[in-house]
Design a protein around this motif. Sequence first.
Motif, PDB file in Angstrom:
ATOM      1  N   UNK A  99       0.856  -1.188   0.000  1.00 16.94           N
ATOM      2  CA  UNK A  99       0.000   0.000   0.000  1.00 16.94           C
ATOM      3  C   UNK A  99       0.893   1.239   0.000  1.00 16.94           C
ATOM      4  N   UNK A 100       0.584   2.167  -0.887  1.00 18.36           N
ATOM      5  CA  UNK A 100       1.380   3.371  -1.033  1.00 18.36           C
ATOM      6  C   UNK A 100       0.659   4.590  -0.471  1.00 18.36           C
ATOM      7  N   UNK A 101       1.445   5.541   0.011  1.00 20.08           N
ATOM      8  CA  UNK A 101       0.910   6.829   0.375  1.00 20.08           C
ATOM      9  C   UNK A 101       0.665   7.682  -0.870  1.00 20.08           C
ATOM     10  N   UNK A 102       0.199   8.909  -0.662  1.00 17.20           N
ATOM     11  CA  UNK A 102      -0.149   9.791  -1.774  1.00 17.20           C
ATOM     12  C   UNK A 102       1.075  10.483  -2.367  1.00 17.20           C
ATOM     13  N   UNK A 103       2.184  10.404  -1.677  1.00 19.02           N
ATOM     14  CA  UNK A 103       3.409  10.974  -2.223  1.00 19.02           C
ATOM     15  C   UNK A 103       3.723  12.369  -1.686  1.00 19.02           C
ATOM     16  N   UNK A 104       5.003  12.708  -1.721  1.00 18.48           N
ATOM     17  CA  UNK A 104       5.488  14.055  -1.403  1.00 18.48           C
ATOM     18  C   UNK A 104       6.278  14.550  -2.600  1.00 18.48           C
ATOM     19  N   UNK A 105       5.830  15.657  -3.163  1.00 21.73           N
ATOM     20  CA  UNK A 105       6.564  16.248  -4.299  1.00 21.73           C
ATOM     21  C   UNK A 105       7.552  17.252  -3.754  1.00 21.73           C
ATOM     22  N   UNK A 106       8.830  16.953  -3.908  1.00 24.51           N
ATOM     23  CA  UNK A 106       9.900  17.793  -3.358  1.00 24.51           C
ATOM     24  C   UNK A 106      10.683  18.443  -4.488  1.00 24.51           C
ATOM     25  N   UNK A 107      10.865  19.758  -4.368  1.00 25.54           N
ATOM     26  CA  UNK A 107      11.690  20.505  -5.313  1.00 25.54           C
ATOM     27  C   UNK A 107      12.828  21.157  -4.548  1.00 25.54           C
ATOM     28  N   UNK A 108      14.053  20.949  -5.006  1.00 26.85           N
ATOM     29  CA  UNK A 108      15.229  21.558  -4.383  1.00 26.85           C
ATOM     30  C   UNK A 108      15.792  22.589  -5.351  1.00 26.85           C
TER      31      UNK A 108
END
Lengths: 109, 114
Positions: A99-108
Amino acid sequence: NAGVTQTPKFRILKIGQSMTLQCTQDMNHNYMYWYRQDPGMGLKLIYYSVGAGITDKGEVPNGYNVSRSTTEDFPLRLELAAPSQTSVYFCASRHTEAFFGQGTRLTVV
Amino acid sequence: QQQVKQSPQSLIVQKGGISIINCAYENTAFDYFPWYQQFPGKGPALLIAIRPDVSEKKEGRFTISFNKSAKQFSLHIMDSQPGDSATYFCAASKVWSNDYKLSFGAGTTVTVRA
């Protein structure tokens, strides 16, 4: 039933900053994983855990750290953010089905 | 080295048509082969999975075909619908292992045109 919950959903970091991506699951799964997803590259395993107190490196662990003090929580730590860490991060837990989470979109930047 | 190779990278199909996605694996110890469906902005979700003791598994319009000797498996989406437009990932793992890790293919973006 919340399943796998990730926070935050979005984040912009400056080069050299640090942050923790949070992941918690309420299914009492022993196995938990962190993946990063880049366009056309599928899902690459960063770190995983087979139970509280036990963690191990995946395919792409450099620049990341994890801890697993409880069955429910598996945070991912970025100590010195780099542009190469711009990605979408997914946490997953597994008994048989993952089961996966909804995700975190990270920009550096 | 990628343990699971997936093709094509993308495909476009007309509504009602058949979408076919292929995967090949190297590790003969793999014994669990799931397919995941991912919509934009969401995490992957299990669609259908197969064990190597059967050659085909069907759930609704989705069918997995498995060829153990060729180390290949494929997903067929019959009567494709616009709601099937998503990215599909194949994966493989060893059920009885100490880490239970999944190796993923690179993904296939499916677009179903109405």
